[in-house]
Enzyme design. Structure first.
Site, mmCIF file in Angstrom:
data_model
loop_
_atom_site.group_PDB
_atom_site.id
_atom_site.type_symbol
_atom_site.label_atom_id
_atom_site.label_comp_id
_atom_site.label_asym_id
_atom_site.label_seq_id
_atom_site.Cartn_x
_atom_site.Cartn_y
_atom_site.Cartn_z
ATOM 1 N N LYS A 1 0.873 -1.179 0.000
ATOM 2 C CA LYS A 1 0.000 0.000 0.000
ATOM 3 C C LYS A 1 0.909 1.229 0.000
ATOM 4 O O LYS A 1 1.702 1.421 0.927
ATOM 5 C CB LYS A 1 -0.887 -0.002 1.246
ATOM 6 C CG LYS A 1 -1.672 1.294 1.410
ATOM 7 C CD LYS A 1 -2.518 1.295 2.668
ATOM 8 C CE LYS A 1 -2.866 2.718 3.072
ATOM 9 N NZ LYS A 1 -3.621 2.810 4.317
ATOM 10 N N GLY B 1 -7.564 8.560 10.923
ATOM 11 C CA GLY B 1 -7.751 8.665 12.373
ATOM 12 C C GLY B 1 -8.774 9.698 12.812
ATOM 13 O O GLY B 1 -8.987 9.895 14.004
ATOM 14 N N ALA C 1 -9.427 4.961 5.312
ATOM 15 C CA ALA C 1 -9.152 6.072 6.242
ATOM 16 C C ALA C 1 -10.388 6.909 6.571
ATOM 17 O O ALA C 1 -11.188 7.231 5.701
ATOM 18 C CB ALA C 1 -8.057 6.993 5.721
HETATM 19 C C1 LIG Z 1 -3.568 1.455 9.091
HETATM 20 C C2 LIG Z 1 -3.544 2.325 7.921
HETATM 21 O O1 LIG Z 1 -3.102 1.960 6.881
HETATM 22 C C3 LIG Z 1 -4.080 3.675 8.101
HETATM 23 O O2 LIG Z 1 -3.158 4.564 7.623
HETATM 24 C C4 LIG Z 1 -5.370 3.704 7.387
HETATM 25 O O3 LIG Z 1 -5.391 4.685 6.463
HETATM 26 C C5 LIG Z 1 -6.522 3.639 8.319
HETATM 27 O O4 LIG Z 1 -7.069 4.871 8.682
HETATM 28 P P1 LIG Z 1 -8.079 4.944 9.918
HETATM 29 O O5 LIG Z 1 -7.258 4.691 11.120
HETATM 30 O O6 LIG Z 1 -8.655 6.336 9.863
HETATM 31 O O7 LIG Z 1 -9.101 3.891 9.711
#
Ligand SMILES: CC(=O)[C@@H](O)[C@H](O)COP(=O)(O)O
Length: 255
Positions: free
Chosen positions: A96, A157, A183
């Site tokens: 990724k 996050g 995300a």
């Molecule tokens: C774990 C990962 O790859 C994060 O960078 C992803 O983008 C998840 O985002 P959230 O924590 O907002 O779900």
């Protein structure tokens, strides 16, 4: 089934592995999520430090596909270097691409993401770029040969859910590869919405790891993703401006 590159999966939930209260809770959350793809930041995992605790050691790795991500990279060259480190450790040839262009919003750098995707494809990786919800950039990544594209719902996050459903639906409509909403998912409602928009899968981390009960939330996410997908496949009823009676009018006894 979800197909990415030459791999096929039953689960449409990709789970991040950061910020869990304990390894035991994380292991149980992963189990009940029924996720088959786990992503982790290569730079935060002690993959070359056998003396350090490592979540990967807790898992039966034969059951999971690991998706290393390049978090921490600011340029395409750094992302390629991180991806190669993951590959030589024998973890996976999928990666990724995560290149942050803004420290406050943690939104991806579009130019470096495009460059890194091209470089990694040339190196033979299965490449999944994390991108903003920009429709044109998503199309360019697709045309370049990315194996899936991962537009964000909202900042990493933040738990703010899907901020721009229209852009995401344009991306989904034009994509020739799986679209994984990544995300900012904050609740099962957000995950179901992503799937109802027609996304192929959802990647999330914080919504589960920071839940009061991460294990229960992992299950809720699995169920909502299944429900959203079923709803998408079933085809929703049209939205109308005016009410329409639910009972048929035909054969009604006259007054
Ligand atoms: C774990 C990962 O790859 C994060 O960078 C992803 O983008 C998840 O985002 P959230 O924590 O907002 O779900």
């Amino acid at each position: 089934m979800l197909t990415i590159g030459n791999k096929t999966f039953k689960s449409r939930l990709l789970l991040g592995t950061g910020k869990y209260p304990s390894f035991d809770i994380q292991k149980e959350a992963v189990r009940v999520s029924e996720s088959e793809i786990l992503t982790f930041a290569v730079r935060r995992m002690n993959i070359f430090e056998p003396s350090q605790p490592n979540f990967l050691e807790q898992l039966d790795l034969s059951k999971y596909t690991l998706l290393p991500n390049t978090a921490g990279a600011k340029t395409a060259e750094e992302a390629v270097r991180i991806a190669k480190l993951a590959k030589v450790s024998g973890l996976c040839d999928m990666v990724k691409v995560e290149i942050i262009g803004c420290d406050r919003s943690l939104l991806p750098d579009p130019v470096e993401t495009l460059r890194a995707t091209e470089m990694l494809l040339n190196e033979g990786f299965i490449v999944l770029p994390y991108t903003s919800d920009d429709v044109v950039l998503a199309r360019k990544l697709c045309e370049m040969g990315a194996h899936a594209i991962m537009p964000g719902a909202s900042p990493i996050g933040s738990g703010r859910g899907i901020l721009n459903p229209l852009n995401l639906s344009f991306i989904i409509e034009q994509s020739t590869v799986p679209v994984i909403i990544d995300a900012g998912i904050g609740s099962p409602k957000d995950a179901a919405y992503a799937m109802e928009l027609g996304a192929d899968a959802v990647l999330l981390n914080t919504a589960v790891s920071e839940a009061y009960d991460p294990v229960k939330m992992a299950k809720a996410m699995r169920l909502s993703i299944d429900a959203g997908r079923l709803g998408f496949e079933a085809g929703r009823m049209p939205k109308r401006d005016y009410a329409v009676a639910s009972s048929p009018m035909v054969g009604l006894v006259p007054n």
